[in-house]
Write a protein that holds these residues in place. Structure first.
Motif, PDB file in Angstrom:
ATOM      1  N   UNK A 402       0.825  -1.206   0.000  1.00 20.97           N
ATOM      2  CA  UNK A 402       0.000   0.000   0.000  1.00 20.97           C
ATOM      3  C   UNK A 402       0.861   1.258   0.000  1.00 20.97           C
ATOM      4  N   UNK A 403       0.329   2.388  -0.439  1.00 21.89           N
ATOM      5  CA  UNK A 403       1.108   3.624  -0.456  1.00 21.89           C
ATOM      6  C   UNK A 403       1.574   4.000   0.947  1.00 21.89           C
ATOM      7  N   UNK A 404       2.783   4.503   1.015  1.00 15.75           N
ATOM      8  CA  UNK A 404       3.335   4.910   2.307  1.00 15.75           C
ATOM      9  C   UNK A 404       3.459   6.430   2.368  1.00 15.75           C
ATOM     10  N   UNK A 411       6.343  13.182  14.375  1.00 16.45           N
ATOM     11  CA  UNK A 411       5.370  14.270  14.483  1.00 16.45           C
ATOM     12  C   UNK A 411       3.962  13.831  14.130  1.00 16.45           C
ATOM     13  N   UNK A 412       3.852  12.906  13.171  1.00 22.50           N
ATOM     14  CA  UNK A 412       2.535  12.617  12.613  1.00 22.50           C
ATOM     15  C   UNK A 412       2.088  11.172  12.814  1.00 22.50           C
ATOM     16  N   UNK A 413       2.860  10.365  13.494  1.00 20.05           N
ATOM     17  CA  UNK A 413       2.463   8.990  13.708  1.00 20.05           C
ATOM     18  C   UNK A 413       2.438   8.197  12.414  1.00 20.05           C
ATOM     19  N   UNK A 414       1.635   7.153  12.393  1.00 18.60           N
ATOM     20  CA  UNK A 414       1.525   6.293  11.215  1.00 18.60           C
ATOM     21  C   UNK A 414       0.527   6.891  10.234  1.00 18.60           C
ATOM     22  N   UNK A 441      -0.565  -0.671 -14.739  1.00 21.71           N
ATOM     23  CA  UNK A 441      -2.024  -0.530 -14.791  1.00 21.71           C
ATOM     24  C   UNK A 441      -2.596   0.200 -13.574  1.00 21.71           C
ATOM     25  N   UNK A 442      -1.783   0.454 -12.561  1.00 18.69           N
ATOM     26  CA  UNK A 442      -2.277   1.114 -11.360  1.00 18.69           C
ATOM     27  C   UNK A 442      -1.663   2.510 -11.218  1.00 18.69           C
ATOM     28  N   UNK A 443      -2.506   3.456 -10.851  1.00 17.33           N
ATOM     29  CA  UNK A 443      -2.087   4.856 -10.718  1.00 17.33           C
ATOM     30  C   UNK A 443      -2.685   5.434  -9.451  1.00 17.33           C
ATOM     31  N   UNK A 444      -2.125   6.554  -9.013  1.00 19.97           N
ATOM     32  CA  UNK A 444      -2.588   7.155  -7.766  1.00 19.97           C
ATOM     33  C   UNK A 444      -2.641   8.675  -7.874  1.00 19.97           C
ATOM     34  N   UNK A 445      -3.706   9.234  -7.331  1.00 15.97           N
ATOM     35  CA  UNK A 445      -3.817  10.677  -7.099  1.00 15.97           C
ATOM     36  C   UNK A 445      -3.668  10.847  -5.587  1.00 15.97           C
ATOM     37  N   UNK A 446      -2.491  11.293  -5.165  1.00 16.02           N
ATOM     38  CA  UNK A 446      -2.144  11.272  -3.739  1.00 16.02           C
ATOM     39  C   UNK A 446      -2.041  12.696  -3.198  1.00 16.02           C
ATOM     40  N   UNK A 469      -6.381   9.771  -0.805  1.00 16.29           N
ATOM     41  CA  UNK A 469      -5.597   8.981  -1.757  1.00 16.29           C
ATOM     42  C   UNK A 469      -6.592   8.265  -2.665  1.00 16.29           C
ATOM     43  N   UNK A 470      -6.371   8.369  -3.971  1.00 17.17           N
ATOM     44  CA  UNK A 470      -7.267   7.730  -4.934  1.00 17.17           C
ATOM     45  C   UNK A 470      -6.467   6.774  -5.793  1.00 17.17           C
ATOM     46  N   UNK A 471      -6.863   5.497  -5.791  1.00 18.46           N
ATOM     47  CA  UNK A 471      -6.223   4.482  -6.634  1.00 18.46           C
ATOM     48  C   UNK A 471      -7.061   4.309  -7.899  1.00 18.46           C
TER      49      UNK A 471
END
Length: 875
Positions: A402-404, A411-414, A441-446, A469-471
């Motif tokens: 999954x995207x990290x 500061x921001x945790x997980x 074939x997979x793209x992301x708008x993060x 996050x959009x897959x």
């Protein structure tokens, strides 16, 4: 005796060089014409090849003083307003040689705009042309009492004729100024400053913003220094000029809009003021009485009070939204509008205020709903607009799952994504996640990491939203579809506790169908704000301004690179100054219309930390986002991983055409790398761009060294690409795509309803109402639409890529021939784009909305066209 006199006169005429001076027709020209015969304006030609010693050193020999002789007004048309020409006779001695410049002294109390001077019969030379395009003020406003203009010849610094060297250096010193004092209307000084002019500390802490630029915490490109006094409440902040003087904010006078464009600004500003929706443009009535101005301000303030009123703050249905384009949506009527209308002294102004004082003007129908007013709701159109919409420069190929998150976990945790393979496995045509990534074939708008650090504060304002996050999955037919959207918000226990996230997948019915539509809306809200603040404002407007300042300070108008870049800087400093005054300032229009509210520029500043000049090159950007791979066999050096990616396909054609033109041009003047290294003006220019204009990033290793022709070609190509094509791609689709707010809402006002609540039941019972209660409210929608309608229009005097505002911009034949080839290349690209938009196999070029992709079509007509690449960031 008569014969002797005739022979003497003929001999005298042989020593006279005929000249024609052209001025822009302006309100002061008729006054000037009455007095110039009284020797109010005088000129001297300056020899390029014969020098004389003066108290200030060696200078080109001056010809005798001459004055304007006959005034001949050209034909005046409504579109051009005509130009005024004056005849001159210069006494010119053979030993003076070739005139390379002239100086002009204005002893008239009015300034005038000098366009050109043309000499027609210079001995042994013939025609000599000077392009001026500059305002000339009274002599008292210049250190030396005069202005100097050079012919359209081009010289590298070391090749400058001896007679012009001093004037070349003197001119640059004038433009650099001394870094002190308040800049006045007549000043020509280009200097740098930080963004300390956005706050109004005198009005309270709500209008206080950080200083952007000059600090580690808030880095930013530099802007034009005005030298205005510092605020009495906060000496770190520059005082702001009143709203009624917004159009008079300082930029060097030659950087101001033309009269024709200013007329457009006035006209559209007045239209918006007549709706009572656009604070800041009341400056168009700055010549009216205080009573009228007060009434106008009162009107606008009351109108904005209505924004917080539930009575007038909701669309009840999508039919209500469509009424915006039919002129049928009613807004509150204010009694004092009648008194304002009665006091406006101009018939033109009076006409702009509707007689009923109640209905909005009719908005043009945005292209995205012209053919089908519901296609925007489809998953296919959502995905297509990431490749061929107003923000096609953010989508990336998914390269980890999954995207990290790259946010600091201390500061921001997980903040890593909670999307699992189980969420999406049924929507990938039988592929596993690993196989789908392997086959591109997979793209992301993060938008998760850019937004999350500000989300707690943002959600304490009227905005209520998520970091998304959009897959997306690329189907066999070439259509890109969203298959999962993750909505994240800060944990109630604090940032250190990480994020609370939910994952939503496609659905078309019931509450889940409405939630999916809302999830896409939240993703679009994120994308709309990021586009406006980062892709548009930061990456084009703000990042280009330092190049404009450095070019004028360090590169003479005689320099070939100055001639190359100058058209791509037109109007940018003026529109940026207006933006700082009314758009990006504390409480300005962007804060009112995009979701980050008062955190808008802070988010933009944070993204500037990742700005890389070399990655503004389109091929480098596509590779960096994983949307292309290097391929030496490709005409553009890269191969797209999505073949039907309209922005990239058209963009690469434009990029390559620009690069080819720049390469041809540079090699006219630089025969080898050593010539680049010997150019002291070029060295100073690039050093100043890096250490001053973009000084907060001066130590980044990616800066080109500017030691080779290739580095010069690539850098100039990037500058032209950003100022012209990239800006066109992210600006002129704002109204065609975003003029229908449900398609690209700019803010959201509530989070998803919880199950077993009345609001949740509404998701199923009245999905349209639930959607409209969540996204941008009515009056702010109208405000946003009004704004982007103005920003999406081409002005009547626009100059497009492949064009120049004068055919004689240089005397170098090789450069002119290369430019002609560039224009021909762009015309072929236009034909290619037209053909591709008719190719039914290229589904993403039109999509469900049946809206052809034309944002990178080079030419355009006037107005709201959704096409055309102006030379510069001009609106």
């Amino acid at each position: 005796m008569a014969d002797d006199d005739r022979r003497k006169r003929f001999k005298a005429d042989d020593n006279k060089v005929k000249g024609t001076l052209m001025l822009m027709n302006h309100h002061s020209i008729s006054t000037i014409a009455d007095e110039v015969f009284g020797r109010k304006v005088c000129l001297h030609l300056i020899s390029a090849v014969r020098s004389e010693s003066t108290a200030r050193g060696l200078r080109g020999k001056l010809g005798k003083e001459t004055h304007l002789k006959n005034w001949v007004s050209t034909v005046i048309t409504p579109s051009t307003k005509g130009d005024c020409t004056f005849e001159l006779d210069f006494e010119w001695e053979d030993e003076i040689g070739v005139p390379g410049a002239f100086l002009i002294i204005n002893r008239h109390h009015k300034e005038f705009y000098l366009k050109t001077l043309t000499l027609t019969n210079v001995p042994n030379v013939g025609r000599v042309h000077f392009i001026c395009n500059s305002w000339v003020y009274h002599e008292e406003h210049y250190n030396n009492g005069y202005r100097v203009f050079f012919s359209n010849q081009t010289y590298l610094p070391g090749e400058t004729p001896e007679g012009l060297r001093h004037y070349r250096e003197e001119e640059l010193e004038e433009l650099r100024g001394n870094g002190t004092g308040k800049r006045e209307e007549w000043d020509r000084v280009y200097d740098y400053d930080v963004y300390n002019d956005l706050s109004e500390p005198d009005k309270g802490s709500e209008l206080l913003r950080p200083i952007f630029g000059g600090s580690v915490g808030h880095p930013y490109p530099r802007r034009c220094r005005t030298g205005r006094p510092l605020s009495s409440s906060d000496p770190d902040m520059e005082s702001r000029i009143g709203i009624l003087h917004s159009l008079n904010i300082y930029v060097p006078r030659d950087e101001r809009f033309s009269d024709l464009k200013m007329a457009d600004v006035y006209a559209y500003g007045l239209k918006l003021v007549s709706q009572g929706l656009l604070p800041g443009f009341e400056s168009v009535v700055d010549k009216l009485s205080d009573e009228i101005v007060g009434t106008l301000e009162n009107f606008i303030n009351h109108k904005f009070e209505a924004i917080s009123s539930n009575k007038f703050n909701e669309f009840s249905s999508f039919e209500d939204v469509l009424k915006l384009y039919e002129g049928g949506l009613k807004i509150p009527k204010f009694n004092f509008l009648e008194s304002l209308r009665e006091k406006i002294p101009s018939e033109f102004l009076r006409e702009l205020f509707r007689s009923d004082g109640e209905h909005l003007s009719k908005f043009p129908v945005p292209q995205v709903i012209q053919e089908d007013n519901s296609a925007w709701r489809t998953d296919e159109e959502f995905g297509r607009e990431l490749l061929a919409g107003i923000s096609p420069v953010v989508i990336q190929r998914l390269q980890e799952f999954p995207p990290t998150s790259k946010l600091d976990p201390v500061k921001f945790g997980n903040q890593n994504s909670t999307i699992t393979e189980d969420d999406i496995k049924d929507q990938m045509d039988g592929f596993s996640v690993w196989e789908a990534m392997k086959h591109n074939r997979l793209f992301i708008l993060d938008h998760h990491d850019p937004l999350m650090p500000y989300l707690r504060g943002i959600n304490e304002t009227a905005t209520k939203t998520y970091a998304t996050r959009t897959i997306l999955f690329l189907q066999n037919n070439g259509i890109l579809k969203p298959i999962a959207i993750e909505l994240s918000r800060p944990h109630p226990d604090g940032y250190e506790a990480g994020a609370i996230s939910t994952v939503h997948t496609p659905a078309s019915h019931g509450a889940k169908g409405t939630i999916w539509l809302l999830a896409k809306a939240y993703a679009n809200v994120n994308d709309s704000g990021y586009h406006q603040l980062v892709c548009h404002w930061l990456h084009t407007h703000a990042s280009i301004e330092p190049f404009i300042i450095a070019t004028n300070r360090q590169l003479s108008v005689l320099h070939p690179i100055h001639k190359l870049l100058h058209p791509h800087f037109r109007d940018t400093m003026n529109i940026n100054a207006l933006s700082r005054q009314t758009l990006i300032n504390a409480g300005g229009l962007l804060e009112k219309t995009v979701f980050p509210d008062k955190y808008s520029l802070a988010m933009s500043s944070n993204m500037y930390k990742k700005w890389d000049f070399t990655k503004q090159a389109l091929p480098a950007d596509l590779i960096d986002r994983g949307m292309a791979v290097e391929d030496s066999t490709s005409p553009h050096g890269v191969r797209l991983v999505i073949e039907d990616y309209p922005f990239a396909v058209d963009g690469l054609e434009i990029w390559s055409a620009i690069r080819s033109w720049v390469k041809d041009y540079v090699f006219v003047y630089y025969k080898n790398d050593e010539a680049v290294q010997r150019d002291k003006e070029l060295k100073n220019w690039w050093e100043e761009v890096r250490t001053k204009g973009h000084g907060d990033l001066k130590n980044e290793p990616w800066w080109p060294k500017m030691h080779t022709c290739d580095e010069l070609i690539e850098s100039c190509t990037i500058i032209i690409w950003v100022a012209s094509a990239l800006h066109a791609a992210v600006n002129f689709g704002q109204y065609p795509y975003g003029g229908y707010l449900p398609n690209r809402p700019a803010m959201s006002r509530r989070l998803l309803p919880e199950p077993e609540t009345v609001d949740y039941d509404e998701l199923e019972e009245n999905p349209d109402k639930a959607f409209l209660k969540t996204v941008t409210p009515q009056l702010q929608s109208i405000l946003g639409i009004s704004l982007i309608e103005v920003l999406s229009r081409h002005s009547a005097d626009e100059v497009y890529l492949g064009q120049r505002d004068t055919p004689e911009w240089t005397a170098d034949k090789q450069a002119l021939e290369a430019f002609d080839r560039f224009g021909a290349h762009l015309r072929k690209i236009e034909q290619k784009i037209e053909a591709m938009n008719l190719d039914e196999r290229l589904i993403n070029r039109t999509g469900p909305a049946q809206m052809p992709y034309t944002l990178l079509y080079p030419s355009s007509d006037i107005g709201l066209t959704g096409r055309g690449i102006p030379n510069s960031v001009s609106i």
